[in-house]
Motif scaffolding. Structure first.
Motif, PDB file in Angstrom:
ATOM      1  N   THR A  46      33.208 -16.322  -4.661  1.00 43.84           N
ATOM      2  CA  THR A  46      32.665 -15.227  -5.452  1.00 43.84           C
ATOM      3  C   THR A  46      31.233 -15.503  -5.857  1.00 43.84           C
ATOM      4  O   THR A  46      30.376 -14.622  -5.795  1.00 43.84           O
TER       5      THR A  46
ATOM      6  N   MET B   9      27.538 -12.217  -7.584  1.00 40.77           N
ATOM      7  CA  MET B   9      27.938 -11.283  -8.619  1.00 40.77           C
ATOM      8  C   MET B   9      26.925 -11.330  -9.757  1.00 40.77           C
ATOM      9  O   MET B   9      26.369 -12.361 -10.060  1.00 40.77           O
TER      10      MET B   9
ATOM     11  N   CYS C  81      27.715 -18.910 -21.393  1.00 40.36           N
ATOM     12  CA  CYS C  81      27.317 -18.875 -19.986  1.00 40.36           C
ATOM     13  C   CYS C  81      26.493 -20.122 -19.684  1.00 40.36           C
ATOM     14  O   CYS C  81      25.493 -20.390 -20.340  1.00 40.36           O
TER      15      CYS C  81
ATOM     16  N   HIS D 220      32.498  -6.101 -18.098  1.00 44.39           N
ATOM     17  CA  HIS D 220      32.373  -7.115 -17.045  1.00 44.39           C
ATOM     18  C   HIS D 220      32.181  -6.418 -15.705  1.00 44.39           C
ATOM     19  O   HIS D 220      32.808  -5.388 -15.457  1.00 44.39           O
TER      20      HIS D 220
ATOM     21  N   ASP E  97      32.843  -6.907 -11.450  1.00 48.31           N
ATOM     22  CA  ASP E  97      33.907  -7.610 -10.726  1.00 48.31           C
ATOM     23  C   ASP E  97      33.762  -9.093 -11.029  1.00 48.31           C
ATOM     24  O   ASP E  97      32.640  -9.613 -11.110  1.00 48.31           O
ATOM     25  N   ARG E  98      34.905  -9.786 -11.183  1.00 42.10           N
ATOM     26  CA  ARG E  98      34.818 -11.202 -11.557  1.00 42.10           C
ATOM     27  C   ARG E  98      36.054 -11.959 -11.119  1.00 42.10           C
ATOM     28  O   ARG E  98      37.123 -11.394 -10.931  1.00 42.10           O
TER      29      ARG E  98
ATOM     30  N   THR F 154      35.605  -4.319 -12.105  1.00 41.13           N
ATOM     31  CA  THR F 154      34.770  -3.931 -13.243  1.00 41.13           C
ATOM     32  C   THR F 154      35.604  -3.266 -14.324  1.00 41.13           C
ATOM     33  O   THR F 154      36.451  -2.418 -14.025  1.00 41.13           O
TER      34      THR F 154
ATOM     35  N   MET G 105      34.804 -18.013 -15.811  1.00 39.08           N
ATOM     36  CA  MET G 105      34.632 -16.780 -15.034  1.00 39.08           C
ATOM     37  C   MET G 105      33.221 -16.659 -14.528  1.00 39.08           C
ATOM     38  O   MET G 105      32.313 -17.216 -15.056  1.00 39.08           O
TER      39      MET G 105
END
Length: 119
Positions: A17, A22, A40, A65, A67-68, A102, A119
């Motif tokens: 990912t 992202m 973060c 959020h 997509d994660r 999302t 994440m």
């Protein structure tokens, strides 16, 4: 919010990912909504990696959020409330990984244990 479970392949899914580049959500940034829960540790124009720690009873207000991928470090139950007011309990077990599309939601840790996610 759609979830796809990937069992114990967390590190591989996270790496894949991150390679896709992202980016952060365009809505309310969870790291700004509650920096005591979202930290973060890597962020640039292509990727964002956050450590999420929900202590027992911890709540976060509505946030968004993109997509994660989520990798579960320590498990428990988070109750998530969507923009439509509907709630859903998510039970996380250590070593699991998930893909979520999302979404915007609030959340509360209803566990007696800390829930730690990457994440």
């Amino acid at each position: 919010m759609r979830m796809i479970t990937h069992g114990k392949t967390g590190a591989a899914v996270i790496a894949a990912t991150l390679a896709l580049g992202m980016s952060a959500a365009s809505g309310q940034d969870p790291a700004k909504v509650d920096p005591t829960i979202y930290k973060c540790t890597l962020e640039n124009e292509r990727v964002r990696l956050c450590e999420t720690i929900f202590k027992p009873g911890a709540k976060i207000a509505m946030h968004s959020h993109p997509d994660r991928v989520i990798y579960v470090v320590t498990g428990g139950v988070l109750t998530v409330t969507g923009e439509d007011g509907k709630t859903k309990d998510f039970t996380y077990q250590p070593g699991q990984s998930f893909f979520f599309t999302t979404s915007s939601h609030s959340a509360v840790n209803n566990s007696k244990t800390e829930v730690k996610l990457v994440m």
